[in-house]
Design a protein around this motif. Structure first.
Motif, short mmCIF file in Angstrom:
data_model
loop_
_atom_site.label_atom_id
_atom_site.label_comp_id
_atom_site.label_asym_id
_atom_site.label_seq_id
_atom_site.Cartn_x
_atom_site.Cartn_y
_atom_site.Cartn_z
N PRO B 223 26.27 46.70 -6.76
CA PRO B 223 26.70 45.51 -6.03
C PRO B 223 25.55 44.69 -5.50
N ALA B 224 24.45 45.36 -5.10
CA ALA B 224 23.32 44.63 -4.53
C ALA B 224 22.73 43.65 -5.53
N ASP B 225 22.85 44.00 -6.84
CA ASP B 225 22.23 43.14 -7.85
C ASP B 225 23.19 42.08 -8.36
N LEU B 226 24.41 42.07 -7.88
CA LEU B 226 25.42 41.19 -8.45
C LEU B 226 25.95 40.21 -7.41
N PRO B 228 29.29 37.26 -6.72
CA PRO B 228 30.62 36.91 -7.23
C PRO B 228 30.53 36.05 -8.48
N LYS B 229 29.54 35.17 -8.50
CA LYS B 229 29.43 34.25 -9.63
C LYS B 229 29.09 34.97 -10.93
N THR B 230 28.11 35.87 -10.86
CA THR B 230 27.74 36.59 -12.08
C THR B 230 28.89 37.50 -12.53
N LEU B 231 29.54 38.12 -11.56
CA LEU B 231 30.66 38.99 -11.91
C LEU B 231 31.77 38.21 -12.59
N ALA B 232 32.08 37.05 -12.03
CA ALA B 232 33.15 36.24 -12.60
C ALA B 232 32.81 35.82 -14.02
#
Lengths: 375, 503
Positions: B223-226, B228-232
């Motif tokens: 999670p620290a490297d991610l 919301p935008k990259t996940l989406a």
């Protein structure tokens, strides 16, 4: 957006394997299993193998084996199909109408009265009028249950069963009324329908004993009409929407109470027509219990026909064939016609339990892919 | 207990639901599995819990390959699944539900209630679940019922817990409590798989995140490297815009005026209490509030589904307080219902039939007693393309579409006709990012063309990004109003009002 997309979207789906299994294979196997179990029933009651074979041959001969057999099959099928159509329409609207028997009696009784009371009219007016009166009486009688459901929430299963009981006694009572009872008779029997109000026999030019009558056209016309109502008309859309999802129908602004009353009324009209068909085409008058359980057999016909008008037609023809063949079976092989009732009931049990049929005939069905539907 | 999925491929006929999926689940870790509806999350988990058998690939437990022939095998191996839809008997107690199927029995098959109750209490205490074993399940709030499901799995000695969209049914407060439970389980050494399509939640709770799209793993990370935008982007497969673009707010005349509206629930309790509100043309009014504060009853009253006990509703100058559902439709009110499956559409009907569910009687589709179905199909096909409803044919059953596409179908039906006002209840609940984005766009379009929009949502973010004015409902009343067009609204202030602090 290209025109090609549009075309793909408008492509009608062909019947998939699962539809065929559901609509054709299950009912077909249900009939086969029921016949086999019928044979086992006979075996268990000390009927020898030869007689069993003999009786099934008689069943086939009596239903299909001759012109008379075909005529009898069709004659028996007509009221089953008519009443079955009404029940199917009710099922589609989410109404479980058990009252076809009573609606049929009321329709038949009204048609008889219209028959003998209006004598002197030309047949072209008298017959349609008598049929119409029969349909109306059935519709009104069924609407009572519909209205009770819509206005008070009384469940139609209960109220139609009670209305059946009332109709039996009402019929007995009416058949003894001086205006209706046949003159000079002490037993409950109505006056006879004059020829102008009778459904004409179709094959009497070949043999005066062939009972097939013009009701067969009525039956086919009603199959087409009910199909149109259910799948093409506005009111049919409302029926089906209410039956599939009462909630969604309400949200769409469909008036549930009106749909219930109209659907019950239409179902009753068809049952009433079945009754009129019996008195005007076969019996010529009304007697106690002239419905002979047709209204109940029609429930089975509607279920077997998957509440589809065409399905009901085929199911009604099958039950008509069993009826006609059963009589021959009784005469030829001495096996009681009650066996036919057992077979009919078994067919319904298996149609209602498709998984059972699948278990018995695994090779008839595509193997269920593990998990079935794609998530 | 560690679990490894290696090269899992699962096909249904010609459809590939999972392809060559590699995934590890480790003890003492929360694995977030993110993906849109239909991406293959549930299939993968159903493979893991023994419901489906993979066509290719293998499952390893602590390095040793295993094969599950049934869910019972998976349960024996210590894998338990908490389904999205609860499987509880409402009239049984918590303890009875938990032991159902594995009941402790005494002599003569007598159910040992005391023992069941004690064991359930012990589990509840151990993981801080705080559930009273002797309460009837039907009296429990949804959040607690979910804990009962978790206890069920723990009672069967599960070391791996799969949680399928667990927060879909929870209120924001319940989600917080639920996350505390998950952390307690993780710290006790359990392995957890948390399935969701909500970006913030997965970043919040996971130790590791795997994203699945089109049946394949498309991204993994901590999670620290991610963001919301990259996940989406990993989830949808293209850049996603979270910023809603709106033209400046320019409200017109008052369309819907509600004065002193009082509505009763079925049990005659007051659901809406002397409520006042106005919706103008060209504005989106968002109603925020914790579920159960009268929002549903308000919608039902405004759409004619529930009788009004007092007050008036005026629409476009006409009194519609007691108008029928259909009269309101015809006057130009569109309604996107809260529950699309139950009241928005009929799953067994075709897409075309659903597209005219409330307009079939109209002159456009009916002539005399008959519906012109060919014409309906053509219009439906146009709407399907216009609103991007993914369906092979307009003759497909609506129930076969994914949730997002079902909702787009409802939105297409309601917004493609000539309306003045749209009433939307939870318009994006349970939908994937792509569909949410699309439906928001359509609602804003309706506003920009001069329609009024009244939106009720329990997702505060949704209201904040869409609404021009925000009303907060609490116990059947509007207790606060925020002008979102003027500038950013203080989320904390809305939260306080939702909790009733302003009342």
């Amino acid at each position: 957006m290209s025109g090609r997309d549009m075309k793909a979207l408008l492509e009608r789906p062909v019947w998939g394997r699962s539809e065929v299994e559901d609509l054709v294979i299950v009912p077909l196997f249900a009939v086969i299993v029921a016949l086999v179990l019928g044979a086992l029933t006979m075996l268990a009651t000390n009927v020898d193998i030869a007689t069993i074979g003999h009786s099934y041959i008689a069943l086939a001969r009596g239903s299909l084996g001759s012109l008379n057999a075909l005529s009898e099959t069709l004659t028996a099928a007509i009221p089953l199909v008519l009443a079955g159509l009404g029940l199917a329409l009710g099922f589609r609207a989410g109404l479980f109408n058990i009252g076809a028997e009573g609606q049929l009696l009321m329709g038949g009784m009204a048609a008889v009265i219209a028959g003998f009371a209006l004598s002197g009219l030309p047949a072209a007016i008298h017959l349609p009028l008598a049929l119409l009166v029969g349909a109306l009486a059935g519709a009104l009688y069924a609407s009572i249950a519909g209205w009770l459901r819509a206005a008070t929430g009384a469940h139609e299963v209960i109220s139609t069963i009670m209305l059946n009981l009332i109709s039996y006694r009402l019929l007995d009572y009416m058949l003894r009324m001086p205006a209706i009872q046949k003159e000079g008779r002490a037993d409950p029997i109505s006056r006879s329908v004059p020829e102008a109000a009778e459904l004409p026999r179709l094959l009497s030019f070949i043999d005066p004993n062939l009972r097939l009558h013009a009701g067969v056209f009525l039956m086919l016309a009603m199959v087409a009409l009910v199909w149109w109502v259910l799948f093409r008309s506005r009111i049919g859309f409302e029926f089906r929407a209410s039956g599939e999802s009462a909630d969604a129908a309400r949200y769409a602004g469909i008036r549930a109470g009106l749909v219930i009353v109209l659907a019950m009324g239409t179902a009753g009209a068809l049952a009433g027509l079945a009754g009129a068909n019996q008195v005007l085409g076969v019996l010529g008058r009304a007697t106690p219990g002239f419905s002979a359980g047709i209204g109940f057999d029609a429930i089975a016909v509607a279920l077997l026909g998957r509440s589809h008008p065409v399905g009901v037609l085929f199911a009604g023809l099958l039950f008509g064939a069993l009826e006609a063949g059963g009589r021959q079976m009784q005469v030829d092989a001495g096996v009681s016609i009650d066996l036919i009732g057992i077979i009919q009931a078994l067919i319904i049990v298996f149609v209602a339990a498709p998984l059972l049929v699948r278990a018995i005939f695994p090779w008839g069905f595509r193997r269920p892919s593990s998990g079935g539907r794609r998530p | 207990m560690d679990i490894e999925l290696r090269g899992i491929t699962k096909r249904f006929g010609e459809v590939v639901a999972n392809e060559g999926v590699n995934l590890r689940v480790r003890a003492g870790e929360v694995l977030g599995l993110l993906g849109e509806n239909g991406a293959g999350k549930s299939t993968l988990m159903n493979v893991l819990c023994g419901l489906y058998r993979p066509n290719e690939g293998e499952i390893l437990i602590d390095g040793k390959p295993v094969a599950f022939a049934s869910p019972a095998d998976a349960i024996r191996a210590g894998i338990g699944m908490v389904h999205q839809h609860f499987m509880l008997v409402p009239v049984f107690t918590v303890a009875e539900n938990v032991v159902l199927g594995v009941e402790p029995v005494g002599r003569l098959d007598r159910l040992d209630r005391a023992k069941a109750s004690a064991e359930v209490a012990a589990i509840s205490r151990k993981y801080g679940l705080e559930v009273d074993p002797d309460t009837l399940v039907e009296t429990l709030p949804v959040g607690v019922q979910q804990r009962v499901e978790i206890i069920k799995v723990l009672f069967r000695a599960a070391d791996v817990l799969i949680l399928d969209e667990p927060t879909a049914v929870l209120t924001p407060q319940e989600v917080e409590d639920f996350f505390a439970v998950i952390r307690a389980l993780r710290d006790a050494g359990k392995a957890l798989v948390f399935i969701t399509h909500k970006l913030n939640e997965i970043l919040d709770i996971s130790d590791r995140i795997a994203v699945i799209r089109g049946g394949r793993i498309t991204g993994e990370g901590r999670p620290a490297d991610l963001t919301p935008k990259t996940l989406a982007e990993m989830m949808v497969g293209r850049p996603v815009s979270f910023d809603v673009t709106k033209t400046p707010f320019s409200p017109g005349r008052a369309l819907l005026e509600v004065r002193d509206l009082t509505v009763l629930r079925d049990d005659d309790a007051v659901a809406v209490d002397h409520l006042n509100l106005t919706v103008h043309s060209g504005e989106i009014v968002g109603i925020a509030g914790v579920q159960g504060n009268g929002q549903s009853a308000l919608i039902e009253a405004l759409t004619g589904l529930r009788r009004v006990a007092g007050g008036t509703v005026t629409f476009d100058g006409a009194d519609i307080t007691h108008a029928s559902v259909r009269a309101r439709h015809r006057a130009g009110i569109a309604h996107i219902p809260e529950d699309r499956q139950k009241s928005g559409l009929i799953p067994k009907f075709t897409v075309a039939e659903n597209m005219v569910l409330d307009t079939y009687y109209d002159d456009r589709f009916s002539r005399g007693p008959s519906v012109m179905w060919d014409h309906v199909a053509e219009k439906a096909a146009e709407a399907v393309m216009d609103f991007d409803v993914r369906t092979p044919s307009v003759y497909s059953a609506a129930g076969h579409l994914s949730g997002g596409n079902q909702q787009k179908l409802v939105v297409a039906r309601e917004l493609s006709r000539d309306t003045l006002l749209a009433i939307a209840g939870q318009p994006t609940r349970g939908l994937d990012v792509g569909s949410i984005e699309y439906i928001h766009k359509r609602l804003i379009e309706a506003r920009d063309t001069g329609d009024g929009v009244l939106m009720i949502s329990s997702e505060l973010d949704e209201i904040l990004s869409l609404a021009d004015r925000i009303l907060v409902m609490f116990k059947g009343r509007v207790v606060a109003e925020f002008d979102a067009a003027a500038g950013p609204v203080d989320k904390g202030a809305i939260g306080l009002a939702m909790a009733g602090a302003a009342a």
